[in-house]
Design an enzyme around this catalytic site. Sequence first.
Site, PDB file in Angstrom:
ATOM      1  N   TYR A 275      28.766  52.468  55.540  1.00  0.00           N
ATOM      2  CA  TYR A 275      29.723  51.519  56.084  1.00  0.00           C
ATOM      3  C   TYR A 275      30.666  52.226  57.050  1.00  0.00           C
ATOM      4  O   TYR A 275      31.314  53.198  56.690  1.00  0.00           O
ATOM      5  CB  TYR A 275      30.528  50.843  54.962  1.00  0.00           C
ATOM      6  CG  TYR A 275      31.853  50.293  55.413  1.00  0.00           C
ATOM      7  CD1 TYR A 275      31.921  49.432  56.519  1.00  0.00           C
ATOM      8  CD2 TYR A 275      33.039  50.625  54.771  1.00  0.00           C
ATOM      9  CE1 TYR A 275      33.141  48.944  56.961  1.00  0.00           C
ATOM     10  CE2 TYR A 275      34.260  50.141  55.208  1.00  0.00           C
ATOM     11  CZ  TYR A 275      34.308  49.295  56.307  1.00  0.00           C
ATOM     12  OH  TYR A 275      35.503  48.817  56.755  1.00  0.00           O
TER      13      TYR A 275
ATOM     14  N   CYS B  97       0.609  51.550  71.533  1.00  0.00           N
ATOM     15  CA  CYS B  97       1.821  50.745  71.395  1.00  0.00           C
ATOM     16  C   CYS B  97       2.682  50.777  72.639  1.00  0.00           C
ATOM     17  O   CYS B  97       3.589  49.966  72.788  1.00  0.00           O
ATOM     18  CB  CYS B  97       2.646  51.233  70.209  1.00  0.00           C
ATOM     19  SG  CYS B  97       1.735  51.184  68.673  1.00  0.00           S
TER      20      CYS B  97
END
Lengths: 473, 473
Positions: free
Chosen positions: B449, B44
């Site tokens: 969040y 990769c």
Amino acid sequence: MARDPFVVVGGDAAGLSAASKFRREADRDVVVFERGRWISYAHCGEPYFVEGTVERLTDLLSLSPADVADRGIDLRRGHEVVSVSPEQRTVTVEADGDRFDQPYAELLVATGASATTGALDTALDGVFTIHGLDSAAATDAYLTSPAEYDWSRLGDGPVDEARVERNAALDPPERAAVVGGGYVGVEMTEALVARGVDVHLFQRPEHLLPPFGEAIGERVADHLAERGVTVHTGASVTKLVGDDRIEAVAYDGERLPVGMAVIGIGVTPNTAPLDGTGVDRGPGTAVRTDAYGRTSLPAVYAAGDVATARHAVTGAETWVPLGLTANRAGRAVGATVAGDPTPVGEVAGTAVVKAFDLECGRVGLTDEGTAAAAGFDPASETITAGSRSGYYPGGDETTVTLLADRTTGRVLGGAIAGRDRAAIRIDTLATAIESDLTVAELERLDLAYAPPFSPVWDPVLVAAKVLNGRLDD
Amino acid sequence: MARDPFVVVGGDAAGLSAASKFRREADRDVVVFERGRWISYAHCGEPYFVEGTVERLTDLLSLSPADVADRGIDLRRGHEVVSVSPEQRTVTVEADGDRFDQPYAELLVATGASATTGALDTALDGVFTIHGLDSAAATDAYLTSPAEYDWSRLGDGPVDEARVERNAALDPPERAAVVGGGYVGVEMTEALVARGVDVHLFQRPEHLLPPFGEAIGERVADHLAERGVTVHTGASVTKLVGDDRIEAVAYDGERLPVGMAVIGIGVTPNTAPLDGTGVDRGPGTAVRTDAYGRTSLPAVYAAGDVATARHAVTGAETWVPLGLTANRAGRAVGATVAGDPTPVGEVAGTAVVKAFDLECGRVGLTDEGTAAAAGFDPASETITAGSRSGYYPGGDETTVTLLADRTTGRVLGGAIAGRDRAAIRIDTLATAIESDLTVAELERLDLAYAPPFSPVWDPVLVAAKVLNGRLDD
């Protein structure tokens, strides 16, 4: 005769999410009473306004009063609900010196939470809590030299101009004490350093960010120190010293001259409107709610920072005042009141925080003591692993703490810190935990691999592999 | 009499993971036959060596032969296993022109896959597939002007020097055709642009990266075009034109002069050693394996790019030649052969790819047709949502496609694209899918969040909310 309206107390995340969802689903009236002038603002963005990353104060507003009106919501700002009569199904409202009773068919208490300051004297000039747009505006003004203050940063909102003016007139401080090493303390430390202030961060516990565990607390402390912050852990600030303006903080028999103090030691739920109703309370004196946000009073709901919630790992009642919880619970209560019963959802205590370049996340139970107290037989491991393939530049050593139950193998919690996409990786653990995965199942997850984003074994998988190996012993 | 050894064919991810795990767990011999000179390298990473992001070719090596020897593994490079006799439990090995039989107690076939080139003539100079360190080295040499070629980039490895020398001697191309718009094609496009080449990317299907769905395929095409790439979709390259060196590609009746072609149209499993054994095959002619990596032949295992696996969503046999799968399956087979039966794990088809600044991820089933063929009643939605709070700089619109089964509500797959931490967010969906979550459960997850990392409603939650709303209808 028309049915009484759905009444909402509080015009912020939970309250307006509820009112908006309710109006979309039901053809009935909803009235929102907000005691202040501001509505629907992003608490979590306040440190970034002070830092200067957010350009205007009003950028932090999600909805304007006009937006709210367009949604068919009857919003009344400057209206404070001072008491609730569950028997009469009315609330008593004060506005402009007048007082009136408003009947309700259903009531949602979404009054949020306020910053606590303990025994510290916050009346001195130069002492701030960061909780609300007026305090963010005042803090920013205090940090700006009088000659350079730029009113346009406030945008076009109902800011407390007198308070801004008084703070803008004072010379900015050279050194500040940040009291409290939690989210707000860490974020405000970053903000103040960005504003050129010499920051001393005081934390009573032995580590910063205790919900993230010791390893990550220490990594954050090291990172802050690299950025020139003086970190005092295990240090109690007992007094803010000064006549009109703060001059020093006293801690552990010592005294440090400062021109500013920011207090971030916690929040407390705003339950005053329910005083005298006998409503059941839970952890942190928050209002006890069930899976649908119902309180112990008939037709009275609570949501957001004022309410308790169910913990996804322990199943116990908990109080986690965070933004997504508030939005979600408000929206669910809006749907339920409109006739579509919707659970408010459990909380896993997922939280992320940025400290300069370091990203941190945590979820579930990260402390063996807490886990044992909840009836688990906990084991935990902390590892560090690269965030990318070693040969691909830009990665960072990522710290992962993982905690599981020895008996069942279930993942109970975890925390992550690193400079390369570390925070968002906590969502993988949050999803695993809410899905009741075991460590063995976590280890076998088919997670993403590509050199720029992750090594073959993502740090989360490395942690699972190591912890699973220990559970096998 | 000593038991025959555990024999492994192939010295890359799956083979060496198996041998290493086996040696840690068992006090028996393991012999690894590798036909080439290289072992344990990161496929990769090859495009990033060509791009110049990875400094030295040998940075892509994970383990040296000495590392392998230190693990107590008998590694024989330049040894090709040409056939297997399941009855005799021997493999026939060719090395240095000699041939011998090696008995095995257990055999693992971990021979990987090779690039396919269809009917295209790859004997011309200037035509490359990116599959192996020698081809990466040759490609890099071809892109460098003869006067500037720097042999030190190769590091100290067994590179094919003659091949490098021939390519380094040729003048670099001004324009290249990349044939195939999958992972390798997209990554090589980025690499060639970084090397100053004018790139034309040819993709036979109507969209790039088909496993990511149309919306993301189009977004990637737009992003490549912004970077100056000419993207030809629905275009078949039928011939590579030239005498000794490539001069043009022919496609759809047209002809484009190019000085280089990179072929990335797929891979095929290297099953030759098992020819004539009658071993069962699966999709893509890969070797069929069960949950423990066992083939249909006694005591013969297969793992990695040569083997099939079980799909986490459909439960069906599938063939997904990717890096984590190979490492994990090899490791599991090593443990199983050592006496600790360990499942190789299911694959969810999780994959991420970078196209310049755009990060893309995908998992599970992202195509309604494929899902319907697998017996589901699929519904899907594609949304875009901000990656951060709107007021916090640095965010990006994030595209999320989510697919679920109408009958059960189960999440079947999804894909994500965006420039701000989009790729790693696919792990949230991978975890949800492997945990059999419904869209409603996904929507209720307590995800992270904080303004620098996510809006209140993460793009994944927005997609779940929208799709769940549609399932409710």
